[in-house]
Design an enzyme around this catalytic site. Structure first.
Site, mmCIF file in Angstrom:
data_model
loop_
_atom_site.group_PDB
_atom_site.id
_atom_site.type_symbol
_atom_site.label_atom_id
_atom_site.label_comp_id
_atom_site.label_asym_id
_atom_site.label_seq_id
_atom_site.Cartn_x
_atom_site.Cartn_y
_atom_site.Cartn_z
ATOM 1 N N ASP A 201 -4.513 -0.351 3.579
ATOM 2 C CA ASP A 201 -4.355 -1.095 4.822
ATOM 3 C C ASP A 201 -3.233 -2.131 4.721
ATOM 4 O O ASP A 201 -3.153 -2.869 3.741
ATOM 5 C CB ASP A 201 -5.694 -1.822 5.106
ATOM 6 C CG ASP A 201 -5.719 -2.469 6.463
ATOM 7 O OD1 ASP A 201 -5.546 -1.763 7.456
ATOM 8 O OD2 ASP A 201 -5.912 -3.696 6.522
ATOM 9 N N GLU A 257 -5.469 7.861 -13.262
ATOM 10 C CA GLU A 257 -6.575 8.177 -14.190
ATOM 11 C C GLU A 257 -7.501 9.243 -13.584
ATOM 12 O O GLU A 257 -8.369 9.781 -14.257
ATOM 13 C CB GLU A 257 -7.402 6.913 -14.480
ATOM 14 C CG GLU A 257 -6.654 5.805 -15.229
ATOM 15 C CD GLU A 257 -7.491 4.531 -15.316
ATOM 16 O OE1 GLU A 257 -6.906 3.431 -15.393
ATOM 17 O OE2 GLU A 257 -8.750 4.640 -15.270
HETATM 18 O O1 TEU Z 1 -3.335 -2.616 10.916
HETATM 19 C C1 TEU Z 1 -2.277 -3.403 10.365
HETATM 20 C C2 TEU Z 1 -1.276 -3.699 11.389
HETATM 21 O O2 TEU Z 1 -0.102 -3.664 11.163
HETATM 22 C C3 TEU Z 1 -1.699 -4.199 12.704
HETATM 23 O O3 TEU Z 1 -0.809 -5.249 13.012
HETATM 24 C C4 TEU Z 1 -1.555 -3.204 13.789
HETATM 25 O O4 TEU Z 1 -0.188 -3.037 14.031
HETATM 26 C C5 TEU Z 1 -2.324 -3.813 14.966
HETATM 27 O O5 TEU Z 1 -3.590 -3.279 14.860
HETATM 28 C C6 TEU Z 1 -1.649 -3.593 16.278
HETATM 29 O O6 TEU Z 1 -1.623 -2.259 16.611
HETATM 30 C C7 TEU Z 1 -4.399 -2.447 9.975
HETATM 31 C C8 TEU Z 1 -5.504 -1.637 10.631
HETATM 32 O O7 TEU Z 1 -5.009 -0.332 10.936
HETATM 33 C C9 TEU Z 1 -5.946 -2.361 11.879
HETATM 34 O O8 TEU Z 1 -6.918 -1.592 12.584
HETATM 35 C C10 TEU Z 1 -6.540 -3.685 11.453
HETATM 36 O O9 TEU Z 1 -6.877 -4.434 12.614
HETATM 37 C C11 TEU Z 1 -5.539 -4.500 10.600
HETATM 38 O O10 TEU Z 1 -4.898 -3.719 9.594
HETATM 39 C C12 TEU Z 1 -6.272 -5.606 9.859
HETATM 40 O O11 TEU Z 1 -7.033 -5.005 8.836
#
Ligand code: TEU
Length: 546
Positions: A201, A257
């Site tokens: 993420d 691993e």
């Molecule tokens: O998204 C990361 C991210 O870059 C967010 O800014 C995304 O662009 C945002 O949801 C606008 O579209 C990840 C996950 O995919 C997202 O669902 C989470 O909300 C976020 O990280 C925090 O964990």
């Protein structure tokens, strides 16, 4: 025997479990529901599943706010349910990648509960804390992706903590050795359980430049908040921190691993996204793959597609891109790029939707297919009172949030809530009529449906080395055509897309001696509106796909 590079050219089906299938009638999708419907995924002949978070969480960011990385949230089921899904997937030849949310936790996580209480706690420095500026305001002017300051005050420590997303998602300090080891222990727990890797993420936000933690000088003149999100972070420090690369190398060393285990990084930065993918995947001790949310952000037109293809070819030479046109964070591509976009969303043009699928599944690299994309689902148009996403409610009212791409999967056209949840229940988000009409059962029965089209195309991609891992080269074609070739083991496949809503004849140079591959030809040498053709030399081996 594990195929070491199974991931190159793989197609991963992204399951957003909250909206996939609900077995117990609480209106929320769960692992038992996923198990009941796993043959739908297997029938697509994809290589694996990317399962979005099912961990214990207060669900403020719908699972991306993890309160216990090694427990299943009761709304999704239990670890035993997870094990049953994993076993069923493996029995069907499906790999399973799970989300590793490494950049932050929920504020309900025990690590943070201890850290915020006392600077003497064992996890005191597992988060990013900073003293206030001399005037008591936040240490600098960084912003959260979800709007507002990226700093939140904690009176017990008399310090601010950093959060790149919700205030209830405090940023982990992965530059702290014990914190990083704890995250690696989480990864090892799931690898030992049998998962085949991780979707990582928000890897652009894994670390930051320590020197900038308290940098009043970064405050904008006159105190204006920058218009663009992260304008100051991007200005102040490059998102590709050496510290982030060190974290990714540790994750890769752990994956190595476990034979066949892979990583898929999420690149969220808008600018230079492909350079970032190349940086994150460009060495054997870094990530296997990375995807960007931002392809074609300027819209879906020929110059943009030509630029995208150039980016794809260049990135494959430096690292390994994975394509994601739709997912749980962005408006569904069938609507986002609809040639005649209507604010009502409406029924995406089926032919155009299939052109998008064909492009997603033929670009060089790997691909993520988001649940519902195989059905040609358009973005759901929700009423204000139906929105659940905090991103769309609290922080960015003019941004309608992400729920429109998160509505429940439609399984049965004639059933209440399209079979997503038992009839006596009610789903956490509505099932739009436009989705009910595209339900799985109706498309199963229709040989000309988008679902059957997607199955044929993915099966062809598996059977055709040129489409799976072949090189790519642009074709110089007249408007409104766009095309490129893929080549492997001496077999060349030519792909031609008609980007217009009118039938277009194939150029003579393309038609001569060419045959349609897998039934994806051009009848009478003419491409229909939004049509596309997969062509091979007429004498070449043509794998027939049922
Ligand atoms: O998204 C990361 C991210 O870059 C967010 O800014 C995304 O662009 C945002 O949801 C606008 O579209 C990840 C996950 O995919 C997202 O669902 C989470 O909300 C976020 O990280 C925090 O964990």
């Amino acid at each position: 025997m594990q195929q070491a590079d199974w991931w190159r050219g793989a197609v991963l089906y992204q399951v957003y479990p909250r909206s996939f299938a609900d077995s117990d009638g609480d209106g929320i999708g769960d692992l038992a529901g996923l198990l009941q419907r796993i043959d739908h995924i297997a029938a697509l002949s994809v290589d694996g599943i990317w399962l979005c978070p099912v961990y214990a969480s207060p669900q403020r960011d719908f699972g991306y706010d993890v309160a216990d990385h090694c427990a299943i949230d009761p709304s999704f089921g239990s670890l035993a349910d997870f094990d049953r899904v994993l076993e069923a997937a493996h029995q069907r030849g499906l790999k399973v990648l799970v989300d590793l949310v490494g950049g932050h936790t929920s504020d309900q996580h025990p690590w943070f509960a201890a850290s915020r209480r006392s600077k003497a706690a064992p996890t005191a420095d597992w988060y990013v804390w900073a003293d206030p500026s001399p005037d008591g305001t936040p240490p600098n002017n960084w912003l959260s992706v979800f709007g507002g300051s990226a700093w939140c005050w904690e009176p017990r420590r008399r310090q601010y903590f950093l959060h790149h997303f919700l205030p209830s998602q405090p940023t982990l300090n992965l530059q702290h050795p014990a914190c990083l080891e704890a995250l690696l222990d989480v990864a090892r727990f799931w690898l030992d359980r049998g998962v085949d890797g991780f979707r990582l993420d928000a890897i652009d936000f894994l670390t930051h430049d320590e020197r900038l933690r308290s940098n009043p000088a970064a405050r904008p003149a006159g105190g204006q908040v920058p218009a663009k999100l992260f304008a100051l972070q991007r200005h102040d420090h490059d998102m590709i921190q050496p510290a982030s690369m060190a974290v990714l190398r540790r994750i890769r060393a752990l994956l190595d691993e476990y034979p066949g285990a892979v990583s898929l990084g999420e690149v969220s930065s808008q600018d230079g996204a492909f350079d970032r993918i190349a940086a994150y995947t460009g060495a054997p001790d870094l990530l296997h793959m990375a995807y960007t949310l931002r392809p074609l952000r300027h819209g879906f037109d020929r110059p943009t597609l030509q630029a995208l293809l150039r980016d794809a070819i260049a990135t494959c030479a430096r690292g390994w891109p994975c394509w994601s046109f739709s997912n749980h964070d962005v408006e569904r591509a069938a609507t986002r790029w609809a040639p005649h976009r209507t604010e009502q969303g409406g029924q995406a043009d089926t032919r155009f939707t299939r052109l998008l699928l064909a492009l997603l599944l033929s670009l060089p690299g790997s691909a993520c297919l988001y649940q519902g994309e195989e059905l040609g689902l358009p973005e759901a148009q929700l009423q204000k009172d139906e929105i659940r996403d905090p991103f769309g409610i609290t922080y960015w009212p003019e941004f309608k949030g992400r729920d429109g791409s998160r509505t429940p999967m439609p399984w049965a056209e004639g059933e209440r809530f399209a079979g997503f949840t038992p009839a006596w229940s009610s789903p956490w988000l509505p099932v739009p009529a436009s989705h009910r009409a595209l339900a799985v059962d109706g498309q199963e029965r229709d040989p000309d449906s988008t679902l059957r089209f997607a199955r044929r195309l993915i099966a062809l991609r598996r059977a055709e080395p040129a489409l799976r891992q072949g090189t790519a080269a642009p074709l110089d074609l007249p408007e409104p055509l766009f095309g490129f070739t893929r080549e492997a083991a001496g077999q060349r496949v030519t792909l031609v897309f008609n980007l217009s809503g009118q039938p277009v004849p194939l150029p003579a140079q393309l038609e001569a001696g060419q045959a349609g591959l897998g039934g994806f030809g051009a009848s009478g040498g003419v491409l229909p509106a939004y049509g596309f053709a997969l062509l091979v030399p007429a004498m070449a081996r043509v794998p027939e796909i049922a």
